[in-house]
Scaffold this active site. Structure first.
Site, PDB file in Angstrom:
ATOM      1  NE  ARG A   1      -0.253   0.271   4.986  1.00 23.91           N
ATOM      2  CZ  ARG A   1       0.701   1.061   5.445  1.00 23.91           C
ATOM      3  NH1 ARG A   1       1.086   2.119   4.735  1.00 23.91           N
ATOM      4  NH2 ARG A   1       1.302   0.805   6.597  1.00 23.91           N
ATOM      5  N   GLY A   2       0.221   2.394  -0.177  1.00 26.50           N
ATOM      6  CA  GLY A   2       0.921   3.651  -0.005  1.00 26.50           C
ATOM      7  C   GLY A   2       1.116   3.948   1.473  1.00 26.50           C
TER       8      GLY A   2
ATOM      9  CD  GLN B   1       7.292   6.550   5.208  1.00 31.26           C
ATOM     10  OE1 GLN B   1       7.960   5.729   5.850  1.00 31.26           O
ATOM     11  NE2 GLN B   1       7.750   7.103   4.090  1.00 31.26           N
ATOM     12  CB  ILE B   2       5.603   2.496   9.950  1.00 35.99           C
ATOM     13  CG1 ILE B   2       5.482   1.186  10.733  1.00 35.99           C
ATOM     14  CG2 ILE B   2       5.814   3.692  10.877  1.00 35.99           C
ATOM     15  CD1 ILE B   2       6.779   0.771  11.420  1.00 35.99           C
TER      16      ILE B   2
ATOM     17  CB  ALA C   1      -4.107   5.137   9.555  1.00 31.58           C
TER      18      ALA C   1
ATOM     19  N   GLY D   1      -4.641   3.971   3.711  1.00 36.04           N
ATOM     20  CA  GLY D   1      -3.641   3.632   2.709  1.00 36.04           C
ATOM     21  C   GLY D   1      -4.215   2.647   1.711  1.00 36.04           C
TER      22      GLY D   1
ATOM     23  N   GLY E   1      -7.038  -0.243   2.747  1.00 43.37           N
ATOM     24  CA  GLY E   1      -8.176   0.565   3.175  1.00 43.37           C
ATOM     25  C   GLY E   1      -7.856   1.507   4.308  1.00 43.37           C
TER      26      GLY E   1
ATOM     27  CB  SER F   1      -7.009   1.339  10.825  1.00 42.48           C
ATOM     28  OG  SER F   1      -6.005   2.341  10.817  1.00 42.48           O
TER      29      SER F   1
ATOM     30  CB  CYS G   1       1.399   8.137   8.974  1.00 44.49           C
ATOM     31  SG  CYS G   1      -0.032   7.093   9.322  1.00 44.49           S
TER      32      CYS G   1
END
Length: 254
Positions: A98-99, A101-102, A170, A172, A183, A185, A201
């Site tokens: 996905r796009g 970060q973390i 979030a 992504g 999707g 969260s 992120c």
């Protein structure tokens, strides 16, 4: 949650029968199947949604998978591993496509995966993202929580009060062959400490919050039902999610 965990075996998705594929005039809303997957390991969902996307045809119904994951960090395809600040946290790290970060997923958080044919719905990626964000904002508003987007920082953030600017949801996505997976969260009532071991992120020092910490008393399943209704309404381009008919929400544990 009331729904038990289920096995995810995404063989070629079933196409609707010929009668169901004939659109009335004016066209009805495109169907969406909602699957309540209970607590399911992240890897199982990740593999399943990629397989579903690869196997789907132009006639495959869109789906929303609603799930709660055991503790896991996920790192986007362009993510920087340095944003995981504690290497021995005991929480597994999964690199995904996905796009973004973390981020962290864990019990008490709603995760909704959107398996959507953008071309069939005539949606641009940015439009889909905006509609998802609006669905989350409306969901939070249903529990008297004001939230907003933040320019250049995907997700939803608390709009006012002592936790203003804290991230509560979030987002992504991955687009393959014109179809989305991954999707969003939403943090309902969860242990927030694992977020302290990452730059959420990719933003150092970003506070992460949940609905319970802001005073909302609704449980996971109630919020998930509200979120799903908002998501389906916005996929159809609706501006008033409360108008979604009961029969439009197809639920399945298959």
């Amino acid at each position: 949650m009331s729904a038990p965990p289920v096995s995810i075996v995404p063989s070629a998705p079933a196409a609707p029968d010929a009668a169901a594929s004939v659109a009335p005039n004016p066209p009805a809303a495109l169907p969406v199947t909602v699957r309540w997957l209970g607590e399911t390991p992240y890897d199982a969902c990740f593999d399943a949604m990629r397989a579903f996307t690869d196997a789907r045809t132009p006639d495959t119904d869109d789906e929303i998978w609603v799930v709660e994951h055991p503790p896991v960090y996920t790192l986007g395809q362009a993510g920087n591993p340095a944003h995981l600040l504690v290497a021995d946290s005991g929480v597994p790290l999964v690199k995904v496509d996905r796009g973004g970060q973390i981020t962290y997923h864990g019990p008490g958080q709603i995760v909704a995966y959107l398996l959507v044919d953008l071309r069939r719905r005539k949606l641009m990626v940015r439009t889909l993202v905006t509609r998802i964000e609006e669905a989350v904002i409306e969901t939070l508003a249903a529990y008297n929580l004001a939230s907003a987007r933040k320019a250049g920082a995907p997700g939803i953030y608390v709009e006012s009060g002592p936790h203003r600017g804290a991230k509560i949801a979030a987002l992504g996505l991955k687009i393959r062959n014109g179809c989305s997976y991954h999707g969003l969260s939403v943090n309902v009532k969860m242990d927030l400490r694992p977020f302290l071991a990452i730059n959420p992120c990719g933003y150092a020092g970003l506070e992460t919050i949940d609905m319970a910490s802001l005073g909302a008393t609704a449980d996971w399943h109630e919020v998930a039902q509200t979120l799903v209704r908002r998501l389906i309404a916005h996929l159809d381009g609706a501006t008033a999610a409360a108008a979604l008919p009961q029969q439009a929400l197809e639920q399945s544990n298959d």
